[in-house]
Structures are given as structure tokens and as C-alpha cells.
Design an enzyme around this catalytic site. Structure first.
Site, mmCIF file in Angstrom:
data_model
loop_
_atom_site.group_PDB
_atom_site.id
_atom_site.type_symbol
_atom_site.label_atom_id
_atom_site.label_comp_id
_atom_site.label_asym_id
_atom_site.label_seq_id
_atom_site.Cartn_x
_atom_site.Cartn_y
_atom_site.Cartn_z
ATOM 1 N N ASP A 174 0.801 -1.199 -0.063
ATOM 2 C CA ASP A 174 -0.058 -0.037 -0.063
ATOM 3 C C ASP A 174 0.841 1.306 -0.025
ATOM 4 O O ASP A 174 0.511 2.244 -0.665
ATOM 5 C CB ASP A 174 -0.935 0.067 1.120
ATOM 6 N N HIS A 229 -7.985 -1.140 8.939
ATOM 7 C CA HIS A 229 -6.819 -0.611 7.836
ATOM 8 C C HIS A 229 -7.582 0.969 7.724
ATOM 9 O O HIS A 229 -8.573 1.234 7.033
ATOM 10 C CB HIS A 229 -7.353 -1.096 6.513
ATOM 11 N N HIS A 235 -6.368 4.835 6.877
ATOM 12 C CA HIS A 235 -5.618 5.899 6.534
ATOM 13 C C HIS A 235 -5.501 7.257 7.285
ATOM 14 O O HIS A 235 -6.692 7.315 7.824
ATOM 15 C CB HIS A 235 -5.929 6.149 4.771
ATOM 16 N N CYS A 249 -3.777 5.745 -2.226
ATOM 17 C CA CYS A 249 -4.265 4.661 -3.162
ATOM 18 C C CYS A 249 -4.321 5.528 -4.600
ATOM 19 O O CYS A 249 -4.905 6.521 -4.571
ATOM 20 C CB CYS A 249 -5.689 4.199 -2.849
HETATM 21 C C1 LIG Z 1 -8.621 -6.001 -11.551
HETATM 22 C C2 LIG Z 1 -8.227 -5.280 -12.978
HETATM 23 C C3 LIG Z 1 -6.866 -6.239 -13.452
HETATM 24 C C4 LIG Z 1 -9.077 -4.997 -13.995
HETATM 25 O O1 LIG Z 1 -8.813 -4.523 -15.302
HETATM 26 P P1 LIG Z 1 -9.489 -4.607 -16.719
HETATM 27 O O2 LIG Z 1 -8.905 -3.810 -17.533
HETATM 28 O O3 LIG Z 1 -10.837 -4.552 -16.487
HETATM 29 O O4 LIG Z 1 -9.354 -6.080 -16.967
HETATM 30 P P2 LIG Z 1 -8.772 -6.641 -18.152
HETATM 31 O O5 LIG Z 1 -8.995 -8.380 -17.569
HETATM 32 O O6 LIG Z 1 -9.376 -6.492 -19.264
HETATM 33 O O7 LIG Z 1 -6.961 -6.637 -18.038
HETATM 34 C C5 LIG Z 1 -6.513 -5.610 -18.349
HETATM 35 C C6 LIG Z 1 -5.119 -5.889 -18.730
HETATM 36 O O8 LIG Z 1 -4.290 -6.357 -17.495
HETATM 37 C C7 LIG Z 1 -3.870 -7.424 -17.463
HETATM 38 N N1 LIG Z 1 -4.500 -8.106 -16.431
HETATM 39 C C8 LIG Z 1 -5.290 -8.699 -15.830
HETATM 40 N N2 LIG Z 1 -5.387 -9.085 -14.490
HETATM 41 C C9 LIG Z 1 -3.905 -8.952 -14.241
HETATM 42 C C10 LIG Z 1 -3.131 -9.716 -13.200
HETATM 43 N N3 LIG Z 1 -3.657 -10.126 -12.226
HETATM 44 N N4 LIG Z 1 -1.755 -9.408 -13.263
HETATM 45 C C11 LIG Z 1 -1.308 -9.063 -14.384
HETATM 46 N N5 LIG Z 1 -1.984 -8.473 -15.455
HETATM 47 C C12 LIG Z 1 -3.332 -8.576 -15.293
HETATM 48 C C13 LIG Z 1 -4.612 -8.118 -18.663
HETATM 49 O O9 LIG Z 1 -4.024 -9.315 -19.209
HETATM 50 C C14 LIG Z 1 -4.615 -7.157 -19.508
HETATM 51 O O10 LIG Z 1 -3.423 -6.870 -20.468
HETATM 52 P P3 LIG Z 1 -3.562 -6.582 -21.719
HETATM 53 O O11 LIG Z 1 -4.128 -7.439 -22.489
HETATM 54 O O12 LIG Z 1 -4.303 -5.233 -21.938
HETATM 55 O O13 LIG Z 1 -1.950 -6.491 -22.272
HETATM 56 C C15 LIG Z 1 -7.485 -3.908 -12.983
HETATM 57 O O14 LIG Z 1 -8.573 -3.019 -12.617
HETATM 58 C C16 LIG Z 1 -6.324 -3.992 -11.768
HETATM 59 O O15 LIG Z 1 -5.301 -4.687 -11.832
HETATM 60 N N6 LIG Z 1 -6.721 -2.968 -10.862
HETATM 61 C C17 LIG Z 1 -5.731 -2.983 -9.757
HETATM 62 C C18 LIG Z 1 -6.220 -1.656 -8.928
HETATM 63 C C19 LIG Z 1 -5.229 -1.467 -7.821
HETATM 64 O O16 LIG Z 1 -4.380 -2.428 -7.658
HETATM 65 N N7 LIG Z 1 -5.543 -0.688 -6.824
HETATM 66 C C20 LIG Z 1 -4.811 -0.553 -5.561
HETATM 67 C C21 LIG Z 1 -5.132 -1.460 -4.549
HETATM 68 S S1 LIG Z 1 -6.464 -1.221 -3.658
HETATM 69 C C22 LIG Z 1 -6.196 -0.435 -2.408
HETATM 70 O O17 LIG Z 1 -5.093 0.172 -2.570
HETATM 71 C C23 LIG Z 1 -7.254 -0.297 -1.364
HETATM 72 C C24 LIG Z 1 -6.580 -1.089 -0.172
HETATM 73 C C25 LIG Z 1 -6.725 -2.618 -0.114
HETATM 74 O O18 LIG Z 1 -5.368 -0.896 0.370
HETATM 75 C C26 LIG Z 1 -7.551 -0.857 1.008
HETATM 76 C C27 LIG Z 1 -7.828 0.410 1.152
HETATM 77 O O19 LIG Z 1 -7.380 1.359 1.866
HETATM 78 O O20 LIG Z 1 -9.298 1.072 0.710
#
Ligand SMILES: CC(C)(COP(=O)([O-])OP(=O)([O-])OC[C@H]1O[C@@H](n2cnc3c(N)ncnc32)[C@H](O)[C@@H]1OP(=O)([O-])[O-])[C@@H](O)C(=O)NCCC(=O)NCCSC(=O)C[C@@](C)(O)CC(=O)[O-]
Length: 300
Positions: A16, A207, A209, A240
Site C-alpha cells: 500500500d 485499515h 489511512h 491509493c
Molecule cells: C482488476 C483489473 C486487472 C481489471 O482490469 P481490466 O482492464 O478490467 O481487466 P482486463 O482483464 O481487461 O485486463 C487488462 C490488462 O491487464 C492484464 N491483467 C489482468 N489481470 C492481471 C493480473 N492479475 N496481473 C497482471 N496483469 C493482469 C490483462 O492481461 C490485460 O492486459 P492487456 O491484454 O491489455 O495487455 C485492474 O483493474 C487492476 O489491476 N486493478 C488494480 C487496482 C489496484 O491495484 N488498486 C490499488 C490496490 S486497492 C487499495 O489500495 C485499497 C486497499 C486494499 O489498500 C484498502 C484501502 O485502503 O481501501
């Protein structure tokens, strides 16, 4: 009121904390940070995220970081996995726990993981099933549990709903996340109580912030409910990428200092923790966002 005698802290700084840095942080620095955190006594470390590198480029080195960390007995290394692809990578990388991350806000769910809450649960179900089949613990994060950058205030019922949905698909533990740090003690207690309608006390964590300086107060308010597990971030790193203006998690140093004062055991060596925070803050060329660390460093 009787407070818990022991608290478990999950150090989320490497994940994070570093996911929102403008300049990329080299894998070697992340690996060294994990080493120092272990030296300080942290036994639960959220190392990285197996997410799309297009969405969060800072976590593109997830496999490299997981391969490079020094594994120690008794330490659990967790990673974020938004989908089965992420789970498969996490499994291959030897994660001990995975985190599926949902939200109590529809708008945040869309911005963060590009799907609705209902769709996210559908996506998480096979992830939870696969993880449990492999003996990997499944944690769920419920973001925006009190407030959302797009929707404003979030009602506790929304937290209860997501907690119920997560419970139904086999998520073993939920973290109530105040993503943008707008929670105040009573609001946080209501969000926790909502999660506690579906999860036992031992399976709920906080959790928080620290955007508005409320996170320590919120931690104390959680302890008053008996909640004893918290995510914290060394040097208060973080934010985030999909919650503009949100600052880091409550600093691990500040929480440890408060808990020590309350006579609550964490197993963490505060001096070494301050060293770990100074290390990463030095790399990032800024002072730690921790009042306790700042005070302790000034006394050295
Ligand atoms: C969920 C998706 C993948 C949907 O993203 P999408 O664009 O809807 O999905 P997709 O299936 O079309 O995939 C897009 C591209 O990503 C690739 N892909 C797809 N999945 C993966 C994977 N697992 N690992 C690596 N690559 C991946 C996939 O292959 C494709 O690549 P392309 O064909 O365009 O070259 C995207 O929205 C995403 O990765 N989001 C992550 C956002 C994130 O990490 N946010 C921060 C963390 S959450 C947070 O911080 C909150 C928390 C937890 O701390 C608690 C709080 O404080 O609230």
C-alpha cells in the site's frame, strides 16, 4: 474498558505504501525494506500486488520482489490478487495469504478494479476457492468503509452487505478500510460492527489511512470494540492511486508507540522499526510521516 492484551499488525508499507509513488522504487529497495521490517519483528507483511501493470505500474515487479525476499519462519507474506490470473501468479510466487479487494462503494469499485461490487464478488469467488484449496489464507479488503472519494459518506449497511457477500464466497477474514481517512471513532466503530455481523472478532481487522489525522484515535476506538488486528504502514507511507488526495496508512511506528504505552504486546522492536522507516524515507528523500519516528530520530 478492557483492551486486547495482544495486537497483530500487518505491515502494508511495501504494498500500500509504495504503490502510489511517482518515481518507481527498485525491486532491490523493496526487498531490503522487507528484510528490515522482519528484523524489527513484523510477522505479517503485505509485500506486493499481482495486478495489471497498466493499472498500477509500481507493482509490476511483484514476481521479482517475491522471489527476492528472504523468507523467515513464522512470517506470513501476503499479496493482493484481483482475479484468478493474479492468484495464479501469487501461488507461483509462494504467497502465504492473498487479499481480494472489494469496496463498499460502487463508484470506487468501478474506478479501482473496473467492475461493480456484484461483479467483483463473482470474480473473487473462484480466487477464494482456489486459494483455500491450496491452503492459502484469504483476506478481503472492504475499501471506502466509511467514505468514498466519489460517493461521499458510506452507510454501515453497505459494509455489512459486502462482508456478507465475502463470507458467502469463503473469504476468511475482512479488513475494514478507511481508504481516504475520513473516519472518526464512532463511524469506524459502526463500520466494524457492520462487518462483525458476519465475521467473528478474530476475523476482522482495521485499515486506517491518516489523511485527517484520525487514524490513531480510530485504532483506539477499534481496540475498545475488541478488534486486535490492524494494517499499518512504516513511515506512514502510501495512498491509493484511485483515491486522489488520500495519504498513507497510519504509521506503524505511531501505533507501536501507542500500544507500548497501553501495555499491549506487539512483538515489535520500535527502534529497529524506526530504522526501517528511516531507510525507506531516505530512499524517497523525505522525512517519515510518523510523529513517533520523528521524535525518536530527533533524540538519537
Ligand atoms: C482488476 C483489473 C486487472 C481489471 O482490469 P481490466 O482492464 O478490467 O481487466 P482486463 O482483464 O481487461 O485486463 C487488462 C490488462 O491487464 C492484464 N491483467 C489482468 N489481470 C492481471 C493480473 N492479475 N496481473 C497482471 N496483469 C493482469 C490483462 O492481461 C490485460 O492486459 P492487456 O491484454 O491489455 O495487455 C485492474 O483493474 C487492476 O489491476 N486493478 C488494480 C487496482 C489496484 O491495484 N488498486 C490499488 C490496490 S486497492 C487499495 O489500495 C485499497 C486497499 C486494499 O489498500 C484498502 C484501502 O485502503 O481501501
Amino acid at each position: 474498558m478492557q483492551l486486547p492484551s495482544t495486537v497483530k499488525l500487518v505491515e502494508v508499507g511495501p504494498r500500500d505504501g509504495l504503490q502510489n509513488e511517482k518515481e518507481p522504487v527498485p525491486a532491490a529497495v523493496k526487498i531490503e525494506l522487507v528484510r528490515r521490517l522482519q528484523d524489527a519483528g513484523l510477522r505479517e507483511i503485505e509485500v506486493t500486488s499481482f495486478v495489471s501493470p497498466k493499472w498500477v505500474p509500481q507493482m509490476a515487479d511483484a514476481a521479482e520482489v517475491m522471489a527476492g525476499i528472504e523468507r523467515r519462519p513464522g512470517v506470513r507474506y501476503s499479496v493482493l490478487t484481483p482475479n484468478l490470473r493474479g492468484f495464479e501468479a501469487a501461488w507461483a510466487a509462494g504467497a502465504g495469504e492473498i487479499v481480494v479487494f472489494g469496496a463498499a462503494s460502487e463508484a470506487f469499485s468501478q474506478r479501482n478494479i473496473n467492475c461493480s461490487i456484484a461483479e467483483s464478488i463473482e470474480r473473487f469467488a473462484p480466487v477464494a476457492e482456489a486459494a483455500r484449496a491450496h491452503g492459502i489464507h484469504v483476506r478481503g479488503a472492504i475499501s471506502c468503509a466509511v467514505g468514498c472519494p466519489y460517493e461521499g459518506e458510506i452507510a454501515p449497511e453497505r459494509v455489512a452487505l459486502v462482508a456478507r457477500l465475502m463470507k458467502e464466497i469463503g473469504v476468511q477474514h475482512v479488513g475494514v478500510a478507511d481508504t481516504i481517512g475520513v473516519g472518526t471513532p464512532r463511524k469506524i466503530q459502526r463500520a466494524l460492527e457492520a462487518a462483525l455481523r458476519h465475521y467473528a472478532l478474530d476475523d476482522v481487522s482495521g485499515h486506517y489511512h491518516d489523511t485527517y489525522g484520525q487514524a490513531l484515535a480510530n485504532t483506539l476506538a477499534s481496540l475498545q470494540l475488541g478488534v486486535w488486528q490492524f494494517d499499518t504502514s512504516v513511515a506512514g507511507l502510501g495512498g491509493c492511486p484511485y483515491a486522489r488526495g488520500a495519504t498513507g496508512n497510519v504509521a506503524t511506528e505511531d501505533v507501536v508507540f501507542m500500544l507500548q504505552g497501553l501495555g499491549i504486546e506487539t512483538g515489535i522492536d520500535l527502534d529497529r522499526l524506526v530504522d526501517a522507516g528511516a531507510y525507506i524515507s531516505g530512499f524517497l528523500q523525505r522525512a517519515p510521516h510518523s510523529r513517533a519516528a520523528t521524535a525518536l530520530l530527533a533524540r538519537r
